[in-house]
Design an enzyme around this catalytic site. Sequence first.
Site, PDB file in Angstrom:
ATOM      1  CE  LYS A 203     -10.218  65.062 -53.919  1.00  0.00           C
ATOM      2  NZ  LYS A 203     -11.552  64.781 -54.454  1.00  0.00           N
TER       3      LYS A 203
HETATM    4  N1  GLU Z   1     -12.759  67.015 -57.229  1.00  0.00           N
HETATM    5  C1  GLU Z   1     -13.853  66.402 -57.891  1.00  0.00           C
HETATM    6  C2  GLU Z   1     -14.282  65.148 -57.151  1.00  0.00           C
HETATM    7  O1  GLU Z   1     -14.008  64.987 -55.986  1.00  0.00           O
HETATM    8  C3  GLU Z   1     -13.602  66.165 -59.367  1.00  0.00           C
HETATM    9  C4  GLU Z   1     -12.475  65.260 -59.700  1.00  0.00           C
HETATM   10  C5  GLU Z   1     -12.164  65.168 -61.183  1.00  0.00           C
HETATM   11  O2  GLU Z   1     -12.877  65.752 -61.981  1.00  0.00           O
HETATM   12  O3  GLU Z   1     -11.173  64.517 -61.493  1.00  0.00           O
HETATM   13  O4  GLU Z   1     -14.946  64.302 -57.672  1.00  0.00           O
END
Ligand code: GLU
Length: 536
Positions: A203
């Site tokens: 993240k």
């Molecule tokens: N931001 C989204 C989540 O927290 C999607 C992450 C992604 O598709 O890699 O799951």
Amino acid sequence: MLRRSTSLDSCRRHELPASPPAVSVLASKSESSDKRDMYTDAMRVFEEAADLVHLDRRIRLELEEPDYEHIFWISARLQDRLVPIEGVEADTYADLPASDIQDKGSIEPLYDGKLILHAGALRSGSVYTREGVIRLRERGVFRIVRGQEERFKAYRIQHNKVRGPYKGGIRYHQDVSLDLFKVLAAEMTWKTAVVGVPLGGAKGGIKIDPRLYSRQELEAITLRYMYKLKNLIGPDFDIPAPDVGTNTETMAWLYRQYSDGERSPHHLRGVVTGKDVRIGGSEGRLRATGQGLVYCVEEWFEQKGRSLAGARYMLQGFGNVGTSVAELLHAKGAVLVAVDDADGTIYAPEGLDVEALVRYVHRTPSNLKRSVSGFPGGEAISKHDFWDVDVDVCIPAALGRAIDASTAERLRASLVVEGANHPTTPEADLVLANRGIELIPDIVANAGGVTVSYYEWIQNKRMEHWTEGDVNARLEQAIKSNYRLILDIAANRSRKTATYDSSLFVAGKTLPVRLAAMVLALRRIEAHYSLEGFSQ
Ligand code: GLU
């Protein structure tokens, strides 16, 4: 920059075996220690599940802290702004003639009332200024502030890649921190394991309130972010996606900057997911997180023998996830009775008109806050009263820690479905359990987004384009079958068919559903370490 463990990190690390601290200890903590312990708090379910499955100590150490913590700074030059002047100061410019900036596109309003002045705006009409002040017809008096340079703190935390490339969103928000990104990166590792896609967890993002910057500034900041991120990520190594404060446009900018000047940019398309379908995004990705959540809700209602049509629900957050959930549940006949977002709360006991609400929030240019606040089809209520609304289902789909012990005490729902990441505090979890309120935990409830991100990534690799029907059929299967596994683990129920076997995962006793989901994730992650061993 690669950040290695600091003394603060080592204070946070648990002595093993870790047992969850008593609630009274948590309740007596000061606010600052609450903040410091956000990561420890979030990892508590991991620790509990690790104890339960007797996770090998070495694997536990690998998972307890992220593989890499990248923190870096980016700078950008901002555009000129018009800053509103009010009161007595504005009165001194009462005789200043109003200026007409004819080209409407040369001024861009921001969330905080300031206006962006695009290059050449002051040459585009009949303009009068005095002492750097301008009066705009129907808008008021403003000071012209020249664009300055600004520096932003940026992050990418790569938690684990034993199951596949690091994967996770890019968040633009004013309240992010290293601890928060660590929590969210770990959560991606659990999520990808729970839905069984061969990806790891990561993240990142920028500490910025994107509503206070122009589109052009956000593009420049995003390009600079990728410029510095480029040698830390890649389509087979770490794959960003949208999250809070970012969208398909952000992904397009990131992709362009990453592939700029490369010989075969199409081979790099999978470096980000969540792209617009016209440039290699997947059908169904935009709504995938909401769609996955709705598949979980459908399954829950089906297992209870209850009807989703006519069920009443409340929603916190009306961004990407909240909006898709509202649209999809509306199609199933569920009734949305209250919505809360950062700027307001609305309530309609007979049900809100979802289509009108979506138009009001997302397609009304004057609604700069993109908020439900002021929606004419509902009554404004206080944030406090939101949690007292009588519903069947409560869906927090905004930010973390939305439901604490005191809101959990007041909740009048039979089910909480976690659209956001970590919306329920550990204390609230206990309250919900004591009150018999059921939960669909975040790592399955909101895993639809990353699942379809995986489908997008495969399509990019194979140069294919799947239909929305194909995507949703796969998503439904992935979400529902894994949610069933979690429910079986929670109920300590072994069931086996040709394609399904929960006996591989059950723990020999019944478990809270959040713990059951973590057990599923850990068993799948553990297999890699125990079968492949550790590289030296
Ligand atoms: N931001 C989204 C989540 O927290 C999607 C992450 C992604 O598709 O890699 O799951």
